[in-house]
Design an enzyme around this catalytic site. Structure first.
Site, PDB file in Angstrom:
ATOM      1  N   ASN A  38      68.655  38.466  56.088  1.00  0.00           N
ATOM      2  CA  ASN A  38      68.983  37.508  55.038  1.00  0.00           C
ATOM      3  C   ASN A  38      69.659  38.169  53.831  1.00  0.00           C
ATOM      4  OD1 ASN A  38      69.156  35.110  53.722  1.00  0.00           O
ATOM      5  ND2 ASN A  38      66.955  34.736  53.587  1.00  0.00           N
ATOM      6  N   HIS A 123      54.017  25.619  55.886  1.00  0.00           N
ATOM      7  CA  HIS A 123      54.278  25.950  54.480  1.00  0.00           C
ATOM      8  C   HIS A 123      54.176  24.708  53.608  1.00  0.00           C
ATOM      9  CE1 HIS A 123      56.570  29.988  54.552  1.00  0.00           C
ATOM     10  NE2 HIS A 123      55.740  29.949  55.553  1.00  0.00           N
ATOM     11  N   ARG A 148      49.960  27.477  54.449  1.00  0.00           N
ATOM     12  CA  ARG A 148      50.246  28.343  53.301  1.00  0.00           C
ATOM     13  C   ARG A 148      50.480  27.467  52.075  1.00  0.00           C
ATOM     14  NH1 ARG A 148      55.516  32.223  52.347  1.00  0.00           N
ATOM     15  NH2 ARG A 148      56.325  30.311  51.393  1.00  0.00           N
ATOM     16  N   TYR A 160      58.775  31.711  43.650  1.00  0.00           N
ATOM     17  CA  TYR A 160      58.929  31.911  45.094  1.00  0.00           C
ATOM     18  C   TYR A 160      58.208  30.819  45.870  1.00  0.00           C
ATOM     19  CZ  TYR A 160      58.067  32.891  49.783  1.00  0.00           C
ATOM     20  OH  TYR A 160      57.989  32.722  51.128  1.00  0.00           O
ATOM     21  N   ASP A 211      51.228  33.659  49.636  1.00  0.00           N
ATOM     22  CA  ASP A 211      52.175  34.772  49.609  1.00  0.00           C
ATOM     23  C   ASP A 211      52.455  35.152  48.158  1.00  0.00           C
ATOM     24  OD1 ASP A 211      55.386  35.333  51.298  1.00  0.00           O
ATOM     25  OD2 ASP A 211      54.179  36.596  49.961  1.00  0.00           O
ATOM     26  N   HIS A 213      54.221  37.649  47.282  1.00  0.00           N
ATOM     27  CA  HIS A 213      55.636  38.046  47.351  1.00  0.00           C
ATOM     28  C   HIS A 213      55.958  39.262  46.487  1.00  0.00           C
ATOM     29  CE1 HIS A 213      59.862  37.032  48.440  1.00  0.00           C
ATOM     30  NE2 HIS A 213      59.243  36.487  49.449  1.00  0.00           N
ATOM     31  N   GLU A 237      49.087  37.606  50.960  1.00  0.00           N
ATOM     32  CA  GLU A 237      50.216  38.344  51.556  1.00  0.00           C
ATOM     33  C   GLU A 237      51.064  39.037  50.502  1.00  0.00           C
ATOM     34  OE1 GLU A 237      52.912  35.714  53.518  1.00  0.00           O
ATOM     35  OE2 GLU A 237      54.477  37.237  53.652  1.00  0.00           O
ATOM     36  N   GLU A 263      56.394  42.100  56.297  1.00  0.00           N
ATOM     37  CA  GLU A 263      57.571  41.362  56.809  1.00  0.00           C
ATOM     38  C   GLU A 263      58.858  42.135  56.543  1.00  0.00           C
ATOM     39  OE1 GLU A 263      57.139  37.719  54.505  1.00  0.00           O
ATOM     40  OE2 GLU A 263      58.967  38.233  53.446  1.00  0.00           O
ATOM     41  N   ARG A 284      52.584  42.181  59.250  1.00  0.00           N
ATOM     42  CA  ARG A 284      53.530  41.063  59.302  1.00  0.00           C
ATOM     43  C   ARG A 284      54.868  41.426  59.948  1.00  0.00           C
ATOM     44  NH1 ARG A 284      53.948  36.294  58.152  1.00  0.00           N
ATOM     45  NH2 ARG A 284      55.238  36.243  56.281  1.00  0.00           N
ATOM     46  N   HIS A 313      55.966  37.524  60.696  1.00  0.00           N
ATOM     47  CA  HIS A 313      56.850  36.777  59.810  1.00  0.00           C
ATOM     48  C   HIS A 313      57.583  35.720  60.635  1.00  0.00           C
ATOM     49  CE1 HIS A 313      60.549  37.187  56.912  1.00  0.00           C
ATOM     50  NE2 HIS A 313      59.755  36.243  56.488  1.00  0.00           N
ATOM     51  N   ASP A 317      64.854  32.166  57.881  1.00  0.00           N
ATOM     52  CA  ASP A 317      65.991  33.072  58.002  1.00  0.00           C
ATOM     53  C   ASP A 317      65.848  34.006  59.201  1.00  0.00           C
ATOM     54  OD1 ASP A 317      64.133  33.722  55.580  1.00  0.00           O
ATOM     55  OD2 ASP A 317      64.670  35.664  56.405  1.00  0.00           O
ATOM     56  N   GLU A 340      53.592  32.848  61.607  1.00  0.00           N
ATOM     57  CA  GLU A 340      54.219  31.987  60.594  1.00  0.00           C
ATOM     58  C   GLU A 340      55.220  31.070  61.273  1.00  0.00           C
ATOM     59  OE1 GLU A 340      56.264  34.117  57.541  1.00  0.00           O
ATOM     60  OE2 GLU A 340      56.732  32.334  56.392  1.00  0.00           O
ATOM     61  N   TRP A 403      61.684  40.246  43.566  1.00  0.00           N
ATOM     62  CA  TRP A 403      61.763  38.817  43.926  1.00  0.00           C
ATOM     63  C   TRP A 403      60.772  38.502  45.034  1.00  0.00           C
ATOM     64  CZ3 TRP A 403      63.075  36.137  48.486  1.00  0.00           C
ATOM     65  CH2 TRP A 403      63.042  34.746  48.318  1.00  0.00           C
TER      66      TRP A 403
END
Ligand code: CS2
Ligand code: MG
Length: 403
Positions: A38, A123, A148, A160, A211, A213, A237, A263, A284, A313, A317, A340, A403
């Site tokens: 991605n 999600h 999630r 996020y 998550d 992130h 996560e 991930e 992950r 993961h 994407d 996931e 991010w």
């Protein structure tokens, strides 16, 4: 012996960019591999087209391990997301070919089914806690056993995991990176309230995941993990960036909330200390970014020695080719944890028809030979590549952040 006659890269953008490798043998058997990274898709497309494919032509497609070792050791410049995504695409395509020649779904070549189906998590997200709970109740209604939760943070214009379109979260949203703003303090006030409301609304049996992130420091992650313990999350996560694997020792000292990471890992070396010291509970890493089925099996076997389970993961994407390959792996791997499943759009599914299916909160890869996924090249050609970046993140004082 079945020589590789040709191989080519197909880049398509049915709502988001995907990179697919298609290998064909001299007997006309084809195999697919996902090579999507991605925000850096064309780097992997070029790595395959300009550097890998010339070395594949004429090789025996059945020598999966030898080709894996050739591409890993022969590159000299080992590891990294671009190299390992390219190797993963070749690996997936060769396993797809082997399954088709054998007339068996891939999971049968990996030792057969260890379970009846693959538990997945959906999600649920929303701007507010109430919106997120409403979305989570919809997932529970659809039969999901694991959900999630990601909600907006008051005072932050975006965060996020919260999408404009309820059902599909696609972070790569612009021709140049969107700039997001982050406040750890505001965020850490919201998540415990989100989980308290979710546990109240959804009851004790639904698995609830979150998550982070990569956005906390180890001691902040310890704090959040402790704050969430009363609500028994399935996992927290990417609590911190995992460059320094020692960080997880500090988190472990403060909370029993289970930790998932990996991930963005692309080889077992990224997770060696985390697994060996049992600093995490789920790994992950997934098929497309961690060197394919061949390497992911190694990671899972190593993890199994230390009570670490898989939690691949499965964001949008990663193409349906990865989802198909992951499900065959998930069905067979002994230390499976959860998969996931962010769900692709109908537009994407039309380009990648597949045999996997959802029922009662689980997915099954299906019984088609190989991976059980195809690419409709005519449809794919209708969606040309369109550059898109993942967002970047800054703190409120303007400094760059994760991010
Ligand atoms: C996320 C992903 O699904 C997840 O757990 O971390 O949505 C991640 O942000 C994207 O895959 C990045 O491309
Ligand atoms: Mg994640």
């Amino acid at each position: 012996m079945s020589k590789i006659r040709s191989a080519r890269v197909i880049v398509t953008c049915p709502g988001r960019n995907f990179v697919t490798l298609k290998i064909e043998t001299e007997d006309g058997v084809t195999g697919l591999g996902d090579a999507t990274l991605n925000g850096r898709e064309l780097a992997v497309a070029s790595y395959l087209t300009d550097h890998v494919i010339p070395c594949l032509i004429g090789r025996d497609a059945h020598r999966i391990e030898d080709i894996w070792q050739y591409l890993y050791r022969g590159a000299y410049w080992r590891r990294g997301p671009v190299t390992m995504s390219a190797i993963a695409a070749v690996d997936m395509a060769l396993w797809d070919i082997k399954g088709k020649v054998a007339g068996l779904p891939l999971y049968q070549l990996l030792g057969g089914a260890s379970r009846d189906a693959v538990m997945v998590y959906g999600h649920a997200n929303g701007e507010s806690i109430d919106d997120t709970i409403a979305a989570a109740l919809e997932y529970k209604q659809q039969g999901y056993k694991a959900i999630r939760l990601q909600s907006g943070v008051p005072g932050l214009s975006s965060t996020y995991g919260v999408s404009k379109d309820k059902l599909f979260y696609e972070p790569a949203d612009s021709d140049l990176p969107t700039e997001n703003l982050w406040s750890t303090e505001r965020y850490m006030r919201v998540v415990p309230d989100l989980f308290a409301a979710a546990r109240e609304a959804l009851g004790p049996d639904v698995h609830l995941l979150h998550d982070v992130h990569h956005r906390l420091t180890p001691i902040e992650a310890g704090r959040l993990g402790k704050d969430l313990e009363p609500y028994r999350p399935f996992w927290m996560e990417d609590a911190v960036v995992a460059d320094n694997q020692d960080s997880f020792r500090l988190i472990r000292q403060h909370t029993t909330t289970r930790l998932a990471v990996g991930e963005i890992f692309n080889s077992v070396w990224d997770a060696k200390q985390l697994i060996q010291e049992q600093l995490i509970d789920y790994i992950r890493a997934t098929v497309v970014h961690a060197g394919g089925i061949t390497h992911l099996r190694r990671i899972a076997s190593f993890a199994d020695m230390y009570n670490v389970r898989t939690g691949c993961h499965g964001a949008t994407d990663l193409s349906p080719v990865t989802m198909a390959a992951a499900l065959h792996f998930d069905l067979s791997v002994p230390n499976f944890g959860i998969q996931e499943y962010m769900r692709h759009t109908d537009e994407t599914d039309a380009v990648f028809p597949h045999a996997y299916s959802f029922k009662d909160g689980s997915l099954h890869p299906g019984e088609a030979p190989g991976l059980g996924v195809d690419i409709d090249e005519e449809r794919a050609a209708r969606h040309p590549y369109s550059r898109a970046y993942l967002p970047v993140n800054r703190l409120e004082d303007g400094s760059m952040f994760n991010w």
